[in-house]
Design a protein around this motif. Structure first.
Motif, PDB file in Angstrom:
ATOM      1  N   ILE A  80      40.044  65.519  77.751  1.00  0.00           N
ATOM      2  CA  ILE A  80      40.833  65.024  79.182  1.00  0.00           C
ATOM      3  C   ILE A  80      39.982  64.492  79.936  1.00  0.00           C
ATOM      4  CG2 ILE A  80      42.952  66.346  80.507  1.00  0.00           C
ATOM      5  CD1 ILE A  80      42.535  68.929  78.238  1.00  0.00           C
ATOM      6  N   LYS A  81      40.502  63.643  79.859  1.00  0.00           N
ATOM      7  CA  LYS A  81      40.046  62.175  80.926  1.00  0.00           C
ATOM      8  C   LYS A  81      41.087  62.696  82.316  1.00  0.00           C
ATOM      9  CE  LYS A  81      37.824  59.303  78.496  1.00  0.00           C
ATOM     10  NZ  LYS A  81      38.041  57.417  78.305  1.00  0.00           N
ATOM     11  N   SER A  82      40.554  63.230  83.489  1.00  0.00           N
ATOM     12  CA  SER A  82      41.801  63.056  84.919  1.00  0.00           C
ATOM     13  C   SER A  82      41.717  61.870  85.362  1.00  0.00           C
ATOM     14  CB  SER A  82      41.622  64.512  85.674  1.00  0.00           C
ATOM     15  OG  SER A  82      41.624  65.391  84.486  1.00  0.00           O
ATOM     16  N   SER A  83      42.640  61.649  86.347  1.00  0.00           N
ATOM     17  CA  SER A  83      42.776  60.561  87.605  1.00  0.00           C
ATOM     18  C   SER A  83      43.739  61.091  88.913  1.00  0.00           C
ATOM     19  CB  SER A  83      42.802  58.948  86.736  1.00  0.00           C
ATOM     20  OG  SER A  83      44.461  59.143  86.690  1.00  0.00           O
ATOM     21  N   ALA A  84      44.047  60.089  89.278  1.00  0.00           N
ATOM     22  CA  ALA A  84      44.889  60.946  90.462  1.00  0.00           C
ATOM     23  C   ALA A  84      46.581  61.177  89.699  1.00  0.00           C
ATOM     24  CB  ALA A  84      44.463  59.956  91.556  1.00  0.00           C
ATOM     25  N   ILE A 105      42.842  62.202  71.387  1.00  0.00           N
ATOM     26  CA  ILE A 105      43.043  63.091  70.700  1.00  0.00           C
ATOM     27  C   ILE A 105      41.758  62.315  69.161  1.00  0.00           C
ATOM     28  CG2 ILE A 105      44.702  63.214  67.925  1.00  0.00           C
ATOM     29  CD1 ILE A 105      45.966  63.547  71.029  1.00  0.00           C
ATOM     30  N   LYS A 106      41.607  63.538  68.016  1.00  0.00           N
ATOM     31  CA  LYS A 106      40.532  63.432  67.633  1.00  0.00           C
ATOM     32  C   LYS A 106      40.630  61.843  66.663  1.00  0.00           C
ATOM     33  CE  LYS A 106      39.027  66.038  63.579  1.00  0.00           C
ATOM     34  NZ  LYS A 106      38.983  67.096  62.512  1.00  0.00           N
ATOM     35  N   ASN A 107      41.450  61.399  66.672  1.00  0.00           N
ATOM     36  CA  ASN A 107      41.570  60.081  65.703  1.00  0.00           C
ATOM     37  C   ASN A 107      41.209  59.079  67.146  1.00  0.00           C
ATOM     38  OD1 ASN A 107      44.175  60.210  66.987  1.00  0.00           O
ATOM     39  ND2 ASN A 107      45.271  59.415  65.042  1.00  0.00           N
ATOM     40  N   GLY A 108      41.038  58.977  67.979  1.00  0.00           N
ATOM     41  CA  GLY A 108      41.141  58.149  68.945  1.00  0.00           C
ATOM     42  C   GLY A 108      42.114  57.639  69.627  1.00  0.00           C
ATOM     43  N   GLU A 109      43.381  58.606  69.236  1.00  0.00           N
ATOM     44  CA  GLU A 109      44.003  57.386  70.522  1.00  0.00           C
ATOM     45  C   GLU A 109      43.682  58.056  72.061  1.00  0.00           C
ATOM     46  OE1 GLU A 109      49.193  59.014  69.031  1.00  0.00           O
ATOM     47  OE2 GLU A 109      47.189  58.906  68.228  1.00  0.00           O
ATOM     48  N   GLU A 110      45.104  57.398  72.403  1.00  0.00           N
ATOM     49  CA  GLU A 110      45.094  57.813  73.763  1.00  0.00           C
ATOM     50  C   GLU A 110      46.321  58.405  74.229  1.00  0.00           C
ATOM     51  OE1 GLU A 110      43.013  55.984  76.619  1.00  0.00           O
ATOM     52  OE2 GLU A 110      41.568  55.889  75.730  1.00  0.00           O
ATOM     53  N   SER A 147      38.599  74.095  80.064  1.00  0.00           N
ATOM     54  CA  SER A 147      37.525  73.536  79.938  1.00  0.00           C
ATOM     55  C   SER A 147      37.902  72.348  80.386  1.00  0.00           C
ATOM     56  CB  SER A 147      36.697  74.213  79.213  1.00  0.00           C
ATOM     57  OG  SER A 147      36.485  74.047  78.054  1.00  0.00           O
ATOM     58  N   MET A 148      38.550  71.473  79.483  1.00  0.00           N
ATOM     59  CA  MET A 148      38.204  70.495  79.478  1.00  0.00           C
ATOM     60  C   MET A 148      38.577  68.921  80.557  1.00  0.00           C
ATOM     61  SD  MET A 148      39.575  69.389  76.074  1.00  0.00           S
ATOM     62  CE  MET A 148      39.315  69.365  74.636  1.00  0.00           C
ATOM     63  N   ILE A 149      39.198  70.084  81.757  1.00  0.00           N
ATOM     64  CA  ILE A 149      39.265  69.261  82.552  1.00  0.00           C
ATOM     65  C   ILE A 149      38.047  70.071  83.568  1.00  0.00           C
ATOM     66  CG2 ILE A 149      41.294  68.755  82.959  1.00  0.00           C
ATOM     67  CD1 ILE A 149      42.911  70.985  84.499  1.00  0.00           C
ATOM     68  N   GLY A 150      37.211  70.601  83.582  1.00  0.00           N
ATOM     69  CA  GLY A 150      36.463  71.545  84.539  1.00  0.00           C
ATOM     70  C   GLY A 150      37.105  72.649  84.538  1.00  0.00           C
TER      71      GLY A 150
END
Ligand SMILES: Cc1cc2nc3c(=O)[nH]c(=O)nc-3n(C[C@H](O)[C@H](O)[C@H](O)COP(=O)(O)OP(=O)(O)OC[C@H]3O[C@@H](n4cnc5c(N)ncnc54)[C@H](O)[C@@H]3O)c2cc1C
Length: 458
Positions: A176-180, A187-192, A211-214
């Motif tokens: 999981i990537k976080s932005s403002a 996703i496992k298949n590379g999808e976002e 933990s994916m966002i810390g």
């Protein structure tokens, strides 16, 4: 894909939350890593709707169970769920156990607003002749009930879907990537998938999602509970409970809405979040402890054994709160032994947290509380496929036509109760696979037959 809210986890908690949030004017998706819903903790439990009489007074768990008990009657009616109000008896076989009931459980139940009463030996045995003559009385908890735990998950999702929620299967969140503005779920298949909010309802893996966002503020470890299913005649009307230990509610004997009775569960702390194996030791332990409640149970035939994994949390209570790292992730985690019962209450609580955060989230003017309409019918729908449980071809076709449809035999079993009889499907599996082929006509028939066996355990 862009959503306002993504719920991670298609168990009872995630489905109930998606159902609740589908009544708001937002774009919402439920994301599940498995090819079907109800493949995690929610697929193996005692199937009891608890009153919360023994939930720690003042806890969040007690609060949401209490609220859930007000919501269940409408949900059961609207979703046509199999449900029986049986009442439970916690039996005392010694003066010491009697005092624990009087000093601890009656006080706790009162604090939680649950009706309970001490009843005598005669009254217990009148309704439950199989119970041991060694009892000296017990605590009667009238509101304890049994339910179809699987149907509860599917129907929350079906109703949510007809209110516009997307139910996305086979989508394991890996990063999981976080932005403002939003989160990006990889996703496992590379999808976002982008979403403004995430509801973390990933059960045993909710610590990994956090933990994916810390956010490493809690951990989840598995506690295995093994069960025996018997089809022998068990002469009880109520759910029969022991006086619990510090570690678990103890091994109980309960009727199941599918007929038959469940004995168990064990409480074994393990390391592997995927270990649902059953063991000879577990079997013996269940028999020994249940025989204290019902002596003849030592001879009951087990038609099936199964195991579920409780999500034991590093915190004592349910965790339903915004993440300490990013408040746009809301955890519904650490939902250990009562998540089935509490699920509508948890969903209502999560909705409140979300709305308190974002005043732009408004209720829809209209939504559907009931299930979608019946499906197409065919002339041979009345043919009986499962002889032990009288399940027809039409009933199997109906679940296969649903938008959230079973991916394999296990999914058919959980939705129709075919394969749950004493024969465990030995007669009907080939016929069910033929019906599944009607719905996989564009695929490779050999592969779809193989797929239907994946995850299926007789
Ligand atoms: C032995 C036992 C007996 C119990 N008896 C009862 C009872 O009688 N009454 C009661 O109320 N409760 C009972 N419970 C508790 C109840 O079953 C649980 O509290 C409840 O099922 C938890 O549901 P959940 O949705 O939180 O978790 P789950 O059902 O595990 O759902 C989480 C979902 O998240 C998915 N997931 C995980 N990681 C990812 C990822 N990275 N990407 C996408 N998806 C992901 C999983 O595949 C899973 O489907 C019992 C539990 C056990 C083990």
């Amino acid at each position: 894909m862009n959503y306002d809210v993504v719920v991670i986890g298609g168990g009872i908690v995630g489905s109930a939350i998606t159902h609740k949030l589908s009544t708001y004017d937002i774009e919402i998706a439920l994301i599940e890593k498995e090819p079907d819903l109800c493949e995690g903790i929610s697929k193996a439990n005692s199937a009891i709707i608890h009153t919360g009489f023994d939930a720690p007074a003042g806890s969040l768990e007690a609060e949401v169970i209490s609220h859930a008990n007000k919501l269940w009657p409408d949900i059961i009616k609207n979703h046509q769920l199999a449900f029986e109000k049986r009442g439970a008896v916690m039996v005392a076989t010694s003066e010491e156990e009697k005092h624990i009931i009087l000093d601890k459980y009656i006080m706790n139940a009162k604090a939680n607003g649950v009706d309970v009463k001490w009843i005598g030996k005669e009254e217990i045995l009148k309704n439950n002749p199989a119970v041991t003559r060694e009892i000296i009385g017990g605590l009667f908890i009238e509101g304890e009930s049994i339910i179809d735990p699987w149907e509860a998950v599917y129907k929350f999702a079906e109703v949510a879907e007809q209110n516009g929620a997307a139910i996305l299967l086979n989508k394991e969140v890996k990063q999981i990537k976080s932005s403002a503005q939003h989160f990006t779920l990889i996703i496992k298949n590379g999808e976002e998938i982008k979403s403004k909010y995430i509801i973390n309802a990933a059960g045993l893996y909710s610590d990994a999602i956090a933990s994916m966002i810390g956010d490493n503020s809690f951990t989840i470890t598995p506690r295995k509970g093994q069960f025996i299913v018997t089809k022998d005649k068990v002469d009880i009307k109520n759910i029969i409970l022991p006086v619990p230990s510090a570690k678990s509610k103890g091994k109980l004997i309960t009727p199941a809405v599918f007929k038959g009775h469940l004995l168990g569960p064990t409480a074994e702390d393990i390391d592997d979040k995927a270990d649902r194996s059953t063991t000879e030791e577990g079997f013996k332990e269940i028999r020994k402890e249940c025989a204290r409640l019902i002596p003849v149970s030592i001879n009951y035939t087990s038609v099936k054994q199964y195991a579920g994994l409780r999500a034991v949390c590093s915190e004592d209570d349910y965790i339903i709160r915004k993440s300490v790292v990013n408040p746009r992730m809301i955890h519904a985690a650490g939902i250990r032994s009562t998540g089935l019962s509490a699920s509508p209450g948890i969903a209502a609580y999560v909705a409140e947290v979300l709305i308190a955060d974002d005043a732009s989230i408004k209720k829809k003017e209209q939504w559907k509380a009931e299930l979608p309409q019946q499906m197409n019918t065919q002339t041979d729908d009345n043919e009986i496929i499962c002889l032990t449980r009288n399940i027809t071809k039409g009933e199997i076709r109906e679940v296969l036509q649903k938008s959230v449809s079973p991916a394999n035999l296990d999914g058919i079993k959980r939705r129709t109760t075919a394969l749950l009889g004493e024969c465990q499907g030995s007669c009907c599996i080939p016929k069910i696979i033929d019906i599944m082929e009607e719905f996989h006509s564009d695929g490779d028939p050999v592969k779809s037959v193989q797929d239907s066996f994946i995850g299926y355990k007789i």
